[in-house]
Enzyme design. Structure first.
Site, mmCIF file in Angstrom:
data_model
loop_
_atom_site.group_PDB
_atom_site.id
_atom_site.type_symbol
_atom_site.label_atom_id
_atom_site.label_comp_id
_atom_site.label_asym_id
_atom_site.label_seq_id
_atom_site.Cartn_x
_atom_site.Cartn_y
_atom_site.Cartn_z
ATOM 1 N N GLY A 18 0.858 -1.171 0.000
ATOM 2 C CA GLY A 18 0.000 0.000 0.000
ATOM 3 C C GLY A 18 0.892 1.218 0.000
ATOM 4 O O GLY A 18 2.088 1.098 0.198
ATOM 5 N N CYS A 19 0.353 2.396 -0.231
ATOM 6 C CA CYS A 19 1.245 3.528 -0.408
ATOM 7 C C CYS A 19 0.550 4.868 -0.270
ATOM 8 O O CYS A 19 -0.658 4.963 -0.238
ATOM 9 C CB CYS A 19 1.849 3.520 -1.807
ATOM 10 S SG CYS A 19 2.525 1.976 -2.311
ATOM 11 N N ALA A 20 1.410 5.901 -0.227
ATOM 12 C CA ALA A 20 0.968 7.280 -0.395
ATOM 13 C C ALA A 20 1.616 7.789 -1.666
ATOM 14 O O ALA A 20 2.782 7.491 -1.932
ATOM 15 C CB ALA A 20 1.433 8.128 0.770
ATOM 16 N N HIS A 188 6.528 9.243 -3.529
ATOM 17 C CA HIS A 188 5.951 7.950 -3.153
ATOM 18 C C HIS A 188 6.410 7.539 -1.767
ATOM 19 O O HIS A 188 7.595 7.639 -1.445
ATOM 20 C CB HIS A 188 6.414 6.905 -4.173
ATOM 21 C CG HIS A 188 5.728 5.594 -4.024
ATOM 22 N ND1 HIS A 188 6.273 4.544 -3.333
ATOM 23 C CD2 HIS A 188 4.530 5.170 -4.479
ATOM 24 C CE1 HIS A 188 5.429 3.523 -3.369
ATOM 25 N NE2 HIS A 188 4.371 3.869 -4.050
ATOM 26 N N ASN A 215 -0.363 3.485 -6.066
ATOM 27 C CA ASN A 215 -0.866 2.948 -4.811
ATOM 28 C C ASN A 215 -1.910 1.910 -5.161
ATOM 29 O O ASN A 215 -2.911 2.225 -5.792
ATOM 30 C CB ASN A 215 -1.495 4.069 -3.973
ATOM 31 C CG ASN A 215 -2.242 3.516 -2.774
ATOM 32 O OD1 ASN A 215 -1.966 2.410 -2.328
ATOM 33 N ND2 ASN A 215 -3.181 4.280 -2.257
#
Lengths: 404, 501
Positions: A18-20, A188, A215
């Site tokens: 998962g990510c920003a 990221h 994401n």
């Protein structure tokens, strides 16, 4: 060394994460330092877990804008020697230097990171039968697959990627991104589900002028991978970002579609929508969906694609991941969370979320002006297929890695 | 006395429940049941029973059950009763043994060793009841890249003809002659209702079925029965049949006694003559000849219909399929060695060919290695038993599947494997009017439609679980599969990881 041999690294295993993500761009081409993008991604600290962060910046090397800027990470001296010998053979390097970094307490064991400003060797380029971009791409693939301990972090012109293992704000400080001036920034922060701890595996993922921050976890990964691998792409890292980048590259650079059209193909309208269209439109969309069925990207994702034209943001068809956009004057802000936009531009009006399957495109003013007269027809690159030139089917790096 | 054959089955009759109504006598075309004149009781000729279970299901008081004949073999694992029975039969007749339906031998069924994936945490599963779930598939060849005018929404490339399937399931080729016209009617009606296609097989197209042209695939096989311009144009697509999974390498033989008036007219051969399909097409002795036939058919149909080429899954299927794609086939159809048949020599059916799962994986991979997978469609058949098999087939790389046995089972077939006798009590594999009227086309079609709709719902559920909302994203998505109980070579050929990896 910065990664432990006994742990599987990116490319050997597939790691969901998962990510920003965030992006900032000045349409007029005005250049800004990395302060804002750093603040924006830092606000979304909790969306990452310190196992990957990075930035892509466009317009940072105006003095070398005709040359490919290779950012290369080395795990050891031998890798650098081998890579530089390889580059010397196939490219003519104008300048090479260690990328300036700054010690940051939380960044452990960084690799040795260099940059090269180089042009393809003219005679070898000529003999290869490829155009400049394809030639460069194939050599980037070669370094990444065959030289152990070397990884090309970016390979575009007048752009670069700065990435590594750590929280993005620490990575930004490590690379001193406030020293660079760019007209577009993307960032990221990563939340991988296990801990490869490999700098090459951090994002943005880049190829030529493309950079992708993403994401999500796409459920169509293997269908997409096996589709693009038909055309000579090598999915060494086994990441969604990598395959999304190759899809964009295939559809735009090789098949001649606009970026927006490429995004449209990857998030094609549903058959229900197509059935409601008038006959010519339905035929158009049906032809696209049947020819590019395997380019459809499924599962949750939000992506910011950077290129020499500008930024493109896209969400999956069902809108399963957050992505917000705001505009203020000539600036455009994109981020996974609204607060990450407001923190750098409190006055931004019209903050809204990007709709599922509807690409949001922001181009440099000069690109917009240039494209106004374009015909709308896509012109394809007539590159020979791999089997026609006798290139063996792609092999994966992990196979070599395990065997050696 | 040598020729007294040991029965295979034994008819059990519950004397207390039996009302002597005689329904079993009327139902059985094999003459198993009769009323004994002296005792007035129902008795059975066990040796004639093929275990089609018609009497079992039709007996009003449920007084009948069929069991195995209790005679045991000697216990030898080598000289089993089956082998000895076959030897006795051939010693008696001097003939090739005939068999029907799919290969029953216990070869590995790879479907049963492939498990499906589902989303947990890192990406959400999709609820097909709430979100759109797409199972529409197009079959046909395509350019590698499409040329369009985005502004005008116009396609500039020549787009080859495409078959639209609303469900990724078609009906396998079954000819009139091998099955009854009522069975073909049921398949045609179901195909129309479902938005898919039935395949008339190599026996020509009966005039009654011409109105289903939009849902018909017509076949051109080595016997060329019923082939003329009208036949070719009265279809959505044309299939060249090179081989069939149940009998790779050999042709077909419909005996003269099955060629009655209707079959004779449809096949365009005289009544009572044997309909013989040669083993090869005598105008196709190599791949370039196939190209000529493909393009002859394209010319005859003005390039408006996709041409499919069907082969049996054999050892070299991958290379052959690649050649077929290069020869101009729009759709490659591969039929696995467990596929059904109306009649095939037993030794061929039981021993020739390879499992469809391995052939499919090899063909898909080869086409990808050569960069031509996206330019051609791939359809597989031969033991698709349920919706999970379909999901597995598509994840291995198929565009769609065809079902034959499953569709017949839906309308009564009990896999007794005696199709060749033409005495099918279920009215499927027979031309006897007294038997064929047992199939009511509309209600049979309804059952087939129910089956396919139910499977399609299940496919949607499984796709949703994987976080996929369009079947395009399942195609060739082998990461959605994991092997269990397979060795490394098998995993490599299937292109899947082992469970736990």
């Amino acid at each position: 060394m910065f990664f432990r041999e006994d742990r599987p690294r990116e490319g050997v295993v597939r790691i969901p994460s998962g990510c920003a993500i965030a992006g900032i761009m000045d349409r007029s081409g005005g250049r800004h330092d990395g302060t804002d993008i750093l603040r924006s991604i830092a606000l979304m600290h909790d969306r990452g877990n310190g196992l990957g962060g990075g930035f892509a910046a466009y317009g940072i090397y105006p003095e070398y804008k005709e040359l490919y800027a290779f950012h290369i990470m080395y795990e050891c001296q031998e890798a650098r020697a081998q890579t530089e010998a390889y580059l010397d053979t196939y490219f003519m390097s104008e300048k090479q230097e260690r990328i300036p970094t700054q010690d940051v307490a939380s960044i452990k064991n960084p690799p040795d990171i260099w940059r090269y400003f180089a042009a393809p060797h003219p005679m070898r380029l000529n003999m290869s039968g490829f155009d400049e971009a394809e030639y460069t791409m194939q050599h980037v693939f070669h370094i990444n697959s065959h030289i152990d301990g070397a990884f090309v972090a970016s390979s575009g012109k007048d752009m670069g990627a700065f990435k590594g293992v750590g929280y993005p704000e620490d990575i930004g400080a490590f690379y001193r991104i406030e020293d660079y001036q760019a007209w577009a920034w993307t960032a990221h922060g990563r939340f991988p589900t296990n801990t490869p701890g490999w700098w090459g595996g951090a994002h943005p993922f880049t190829l030529l002028n493309w950079s992708v921050v993403h994401n999500g976890e796409i459920s169509s990964y293997d269908a997409n991978r096996r589709y693009v691998e038909q055309f000579g792409y090598r999915c060494n890292l086994q990441t969604d970002t990598e395959v999304i980048t190759y899809l964009f590259d295939l559809l735009t650079r090789r098949h001649g579609f606009s970026q927006q059209m490429a995004a449209h193909i990857m998030t094609a309208p549903s058959w229900d929508e197509i059935d409601r269209m008038d006959a010519p439109c339905a035929a158009f969309e049906t032809a696209l969906r049947s020819v590019y069925a395997s380019a459809l990207v499924n599962g949750p994702f939000s992506v910011i694609l950077g290129s020499e034209e500008g930024l493109l943001a896209i969400n999956d068809r069902l809108k399963l991941r957050a992505l917000m956009v705001a505009e203020h004057d000539r600036m455009v802000y994109l981020a996974s969370e609204q607060a990450a936009i407001e923190v750098v531009c409190p006055e931004a009006a019209s903050i809204r979320s990007i709709e599922g399957g509807v690409p949001f495109v922001v181009q440099l003013d000069e690109v917009v002006a240039r494209e106004q007269g374009a015909s709308g027809e896509n012109i394809q690159l007539e590159a020979p297929l791999a089997h026609e030139i006798g290139v063996l089917p792609p092999r994966r790096k992990e196979v070599d890695h395990v065997r050696s | 006395m040598f020729d007294r054959k040991v029965p295979t089955y034994k008819v059990l009759r519950d004397r207390e429940a039996c009302t002597n109504c005689g329904a079993c006598v009327r139902q059985c075309s094999y003459g198993v049941h009769r009323i004994d004149e002296q005792s007035g009781k129902l008795v059975a000729d066990h040796g004639a029973c093929v275990n089609c279970q018609r009497c079992v299901l039709m007996c009003p008081p449920r007084a009948i059950a069929i069991t195995k004949w209790p005679q045991v073999g000697t216990g030898s694992a080598v000289w089993t009763p089956d082998h000895m029975k076959d030897i006795a039969k051939q010693a008696r007749t001097g003939a090739v043994l005939l068999s029907s339906m799919g290969n029953p031998e216990p070869y590995p069924t790879y479907w049963d060793h492939l498990l499906l994936n589902a989303s947990q945490v890192t990406n959400p599963s999709i609820d097909p009841l709430r979100e759109p779930m797409e199972t529409r598939v197009f079959l046909g060849s395509r350019p590698v890249a499409l040329r369009v005018n985005t502004r005008q929404h116009a396609v500039i490339s020549d787009m080859p003809p495409q078959l639209r399937l609303d469900v990724p399931i078609m009906f396998s080729a079954m000819s009139f002659g091998s099955i009854s016209l009522n069975t073909q009617r049921a398949l045609a009606l179901a195909a129309e209702e479902l938005g898919t296609y039935f395949n008339c097989g190599e026996g020509g197209l009966h005039p009654d079925l011409e109105r289903y042209a939009n849902n018909t695939i017509v076949q051109v096989a080595s016997g060329r029965f019923g082939v003329n311009p009208q036949y070719l144009n009265n279809a959505a697509a044309i299939e060249i049949k090179i081989g069939q999974g149940a009998k790779p390498g050999i042709g077909g033989h419909l005996p003269g006694e099955k060629i009655d008036g209707e079959v004779s007219r449809t096949r365009m051969i005289p009544e009572g003559t044997d309909a013989i399909s040669p083993a090869p097409h005598h105008d196709i002795y190599s791949i370039e000849d196939l190209r000529q036939l493909i393009f002859s058919l394209k010319e005859a149909t003005r390039y408006r219909k996709p041409i499919a080429v069907k082969i049996a899954a054999v050892h070299n299927a991958a290379a052959i399929a690649s050649g077929m794609a290069r020869a101009g086939a729009d759709i490659i159809v591969i039929d696995g060695f467990r596929g059904g048949t109306g009649a095939a020599p037993k030794r061929i059916r039981n021993n020739v060919g390879i499992p469809i799962e391995l052939a499919l994986a090899a063909v898909d991979e080869r086409l990808r290695e050569e960069g031509i997978r996206s330019t051609v469609s791939l359809v597989v058949s031969g033991t698709i038993r349920d919706s999970a098999d379909i999901v597995r087939a598509i994840a291995l790389g198929a565009d769609a599947v065809s079902i034959g046995s499953a569709a017949l089972i839906a309308i009564g077939c009990h896999q007794c494997g005696d199709c060749a006798s033409g005495r099918c009590n279920w009215g499927i594999a027979t031309q006897d009017p007294a038997l064929t009227k047992r199939i009511h086309p509309q209600s049979a079609a309804e059952r087939i439609v129910n089956l396919v709709r139910a499977w399609n719902k299940e496919i949607e559920e499984m796709m949703g679980g994987m976080g996929i909302n369009a079947i395009d994203s399942l195609r060739g998505n082998r990461l959605m599969l994991r092997g269990v109980g397979l060795n490394q070579k098998e995993l490599d050929i299937l292109g899947v990881k082992h469970a736990g990896e």
